[in-house]
Design an enzyme around this catalytic site. Structure first.
Site, mmCIF file in Angstrom:
data_model
loop_
_atom_site.group_PDB
_atom_site.id
_atom_site.type_symbol
_atom_site.label_atom_id
_atom_site.label_comp_id
_atom_site.label_asym_id
_atom_site.label_seq_id
_atom_site.Cartn_x
_atom_site.Cartn_y
_atom_site.Cartn_z
ATOM 1 C CG ASN A 158 61.642 23.575 46.209
ATOM 2 O OD1 ASN A 158 62.248 23.499 47.279
ATOM 3 N ND2 ASN A 158 60.674 24.290 46.360
ATOM 4 C CE LYS A 183 56.613 20.143 47.746
ATOM 5 N NZ LYS A 183 56.326 21.604 48.327
ATOM 6 N NE ARG A 199 62.221 28.169 48.467
ATOM 7 C CZ ARG A 199 61.883 27.474 49.785
ATOM 8 N NH1 ARG A 199 61.251 26.275 49.434
ATOM 9 N NH2 ARG A 199 62.085 28.034 50.728
ATOM 10 C CG HIS A 227 59.304 31.334 53.386
ATOM 11 N ND1 HIS A 227 58.652 31.632 54.876
ATOM 12 C CD2 HIS A 227 59.239 30.127 53.508
ATOM 13 C CE1 HIS A 227 58.209 30.234 55.586
ATOM 14 N NE2 HIS A 227 59.096 29.641 54.790
ATOM 15 C CG HIS A 239 55.535 31.890 52.752
ATOM 16 N ND1 HIS A 239 55.078 31.117 51.780
ATOM 17 C CD2 HIS A 239 55.975 30.930 53.841
ATOM 18 C CE1 HIS A 239 55.792 30.413 51.875
ATOM 19 N NE2 HIS A 239 55.914 29.644 52.619
ATOM 20 C CG ASN A 278 54.972 22.212 57.795
ATOM 21 O OD1 ASN A 278 53.587 21.776 58.223
ATOM 22 N ND2 ASN A 278 54.832 21.477 56.012
ATOM 23 N N GLY A 279 56.380 26.641 57.880
ATOM 24 C CA GLY A 279 57.630 27.444 58.495
ATOM 25 C C GLY A 279 57.059 28.789 57.934
ATOM 26 N NE ARG A 334 61.570 25.423 60.873
ATOM 27 C CZ ARG A 334 61.068 25.499 60.111
ATOM 28 N NH1 ARG A 334 61.357 27.824 59.606
ATOM 29 N NH2 ARG A 334 61.413 25.244 59.216
ATOM 30 N NE ARG A 349 45.924 20.090 56.539
ATOM 31 C CZ ARG A 349 46.573 19.329 55.316
ATOM 32 N NH1 ARG A 349 45.735 19.447 54.374
ATOM 33 N NH2 ARG A 349 47.736 19.289 55.545
ATOM 34 N N GLY A 387 50.354 27.188 52.775
ATOM 35 C CA GLY A 387 49.019 26.083 53.693
ATOM 36 C C GLY A 387 48.035 26.566 54.379
ATOM 37 N N GLY A 398 47.951 29.772 55.711
ATOM 38 C CA GLY A 398 47.670 31.462 54.971
ATOM 39 C C GLY A 398 46.550 30.903 54.147
ATOM 40 C CD GLU A 433 57.674 29.002 47.773
ATOM 41 O OE1 GLU A 433 57.408 27.968 47.709
ATOM 42 O OE2 GLU A 433 58.639 29.433 48.695
HETATM 43 P P1 ADP Z 1 55.773 24.291 53.445
HETATM 44 O O1 ADP Z 1 55.536 24.850 54.233
HETATM 45 O O2 ADP Z 1 56.267 22.660 53.750
HETATM 46 O O3 ADP Z 1 55.714 24.477 52.258
HETATM 47 P P2 ADP Z 1 52.096 24.508 53.413
HETATM 48 O O4 ADP Z 1 52.981 25.896 52.768
HETATM 49 O O5 ADP Z 1 52.431 23.179 52.014
HETATM 50 O O6 ADP Z 1 53.971 23.487 53.987
HETATM 51 O O7 ADP Z 1 51.763 24.230 53.926
HETATM 52 C C1 ADP Z 1 52.099 22.686 54.886
HETATM 53 C C2 ADP Z 1 50.901 23.478 55.860
HETATM 54 O O8 ADP Z 1 49.708 23.860 55.605
HETATM 55 C C3 ADP Z 1 49.978 22.071 56.745
HETATM 56 O O9 ADP Z 1 51.015 22.095 58.214
HETATM 57 C C4 ADP Z 1 48.998 22.015 57.375
HETATM 58 O O10 ADP Z 1 49.374 23.257 58.642
HETATM 59 C C5 ADP Z 1 48.044 23.718 56.492
HETATM 60 N N1 ADP Z 1 47.272 23.353 55.897
HETATM 61 C C6 ADP Z 1 46.858 22.765 54.460
HETATM 62 N N2 ADP Z 1 46.261 22.630 54.271
HETATM 63 C C7 ADP Z 1 45.170 22.878 54.646
HETATM 64 C C8 ADP Z 1 43.772 23.444 55.919
HETATM 65 N N3 ADP Z 1 42.769 23.192 54.711
HETATM 66 N N4 ADP Z 1 43.176 24.425 56.463
HETATM 67 C C9 ADP Z 1 44.314 24.528 57.899
HETATM 68 N N5 ADP Z 1 45.718 23.910 57.268
HETATM 69 C C10 ADP Z 1 46.271 23.715 56.365
#
Ligand code: ADP
Length: 406
Positions: free
Chosen positions: A7, A14, A98, A186, A214, A217-218, A247, A291, A336, A338, A389
């Site tokens: 990825n 990754k 990916r 996604h 989903h 970050n995105g 975004r 967070r 992250g 969700g 993924e």
């Molecule tokens: P990406 O879209 O880069 O793959 P992820 O799915 O890993 O990202 O999501 C990353 C985001 O998840 C972080 O920026 C953060 O906002 C959020 N996140 C991660 N852990 C927590 C948590 N415990 N509580 C709230 N938000 C979180």
């Protein structure tokens, strides 16, 4: 069968190595042997390497900007030291990539050929932040592992059957013919979550109407019916739809015309602002990380505003997906935010009470993995799923390899 999944992003990469038995009909028998990452974002000219396997975590730094050099250093750890799981790289049978944008043409996972590579290159104008590194990943693996079969799995593919009315923008029709349309992203995650939900409910996916959220970050939503995405919030680019970490999501296109004309901003400046300086970060002035925003909410009004606006846009667009589905059986939270943010799920589900959504506050608070957090009386099931993924890509590669060899 040993499958390496790559990825490759713009500032990080990754990789995961999976084992799936050859003769096993069920690809559920899948073992993660090794995972590694390279992060170029923390320090200029330095690649941070991290490997996890055999219960060991190995970390190192390489002074290089050359991805191939960093990748070789990372992959050495497949065969050396405490993290070794292979005698030689030659044991890797297939590599799954990916690839973010497959355009209108690539609607299925595809063996990588020269033609596929040139299609990914041609799509760079549609996905300038993603397709170049995806292509580079493919080319580097050709150098490192010339004998392994490579498969491209496209993040747009799951949305390729959305109806024209949802795919087309109300613009001159010729632009649609030229490729300006909703693609959605996604897709690997949305598809994995839809299938996993059906499995957990022990029901055929074709019977269910789902909205998969989903939220990383995105962030994007998909409306899934008869096993396919029939609508989604991201569009021609991953900028449309929900408010995200940095975004903006959907905004009035007139704002861009105004910025060009009245503020004299360049296309690059607008691109940077809408992609990197907006969303939670833009409104809170603090961070794009949920967070940080939720921790600051009590005393910081703009953090509160950013959170409330995020929830407003999330619920508004869930409503739009439900309208496309004409009903809702299951709501799924993943990625992250969700998976981890109980407060986001709680705030969203409270507002969706009008749809019959009701969650158990205690279950929600625990952020369980792959569980239904709805109350027994809720007319909609609500799942928190751990999206994976890379695992989904490995399964896809396995299926393709099996289909070819039988
Ligand atoms: P990406 O879209 O880069 O793959 P992820 O799915 O890993 O990202 O999501 C990353 C985001 O998840 C972080 O920026 C953060 O906002 C959020 N996140 C991660 N852990 C927590 C948590 N415990 N509580 C709230 N938000 C979180």
């Amino acid at each position: 069968m040993k499958i390496l999944v790559l990825n490759a992003g713009s500032s990080s990469q990754k990789s995961s190595l999976y084992y799936i038995p050859n003769d096993e009909r069920s690809q559920e028998v899948i073992t993660l042997l090794w995972s590694g990452s390279i992060d170029f974002s923390q320090q200029q000219g330095v690649a941070k390497l991290k490997v996890e396997s055999n219960g060991v975590v190995w970390e190192d730094k390489q002074e290089t900007e050359d991805r191939l050099v960093a990748m070789e250093a990372l992959f050495k750890m497949l065969c050396e030291g405490d993290t070794a799981v292979l005698e030689s790289w030659q044991e890797i049978d297939y590599i799954g990539h990916r690839v973010v944008h497959g355009g209108s043409e690539y609607q299925q996972p595809t063996w990588v050929t020269e033609e596929v590579k040139s299609a990914i290159a041609q799509l760079i104008s549609l996905a300038p932040n993603h397709n170049p590194s995806n292509l580079q990943g493919i080319e580097m693996m050709e150098t490192l592992l010339p004998n392994a079969g490579q498969v491209a799995v496209f993040d747009t593919a799951f949305h390729s059957r959305i109806p024209t009315t949802s795919a087309i923008y109300p613009l001159p029709y010729q632009w649609y013919e030229e490729g300006i349309r909703r693609y959605g992203f996604h897709g690997i995650s949305h598809e994995y979550c839809a299938q996993k939900t059906a499995q957990l409910l022990d029901q055929p996916l074709s019977n269910l109407k789902l909205v998969t959220c989903h939220l990383g970050n995105g962030a994007s939503l998909a409306a899934v019916k008869n096993g396919h995405s029939i609508d989604t919030t991201m569009g021609f680019t991953p900028l449309e739809g929900l408010m995200m970490g940095t975004r903006c999501g959907s905004i009035d296109p007139g704002i861009i015309i105004h910025l060009l004309r009245e503020k004299g901003l360049s296309a690059d400046e607008i691109d940077q602002t809408l992609n990197k300086e907006s969303g939670l970060k833009g409104l809170s002035g603090l961070s794009g990380d949920m967070r940080t925003v939720t921790e600051a909410m009590g005393e910081n009004e703009r953090a509160q505003l950013a959170f409330d606006t995020y929830i407003h846009h999330l619920c508004r667009q869930i409503g739009a997906m439900v309208a496309s589905l004409q009903g809702l059986d299951v709501l799924v939270f993943t990625a992250g935010v969700g998976e981890n943010s109980a407060i986001v799920r709680q705030a969203a589900c409270e507002r969706l009470g009008y749809l019959g959504v009701e969650i158990d506050p205690e279950k929600n608070q625990n952020s369980p993995q792959n569980e239904d957090i709805a109350t027994p009386d809720s007319s909609v099931r609500v799942f928190v799923l751990h999206t994976n993924e890379d695992r989904a890509i490995a399964q896809t590669v396995w299926q393709l390899a099996q289909a070819n060899s039988y």
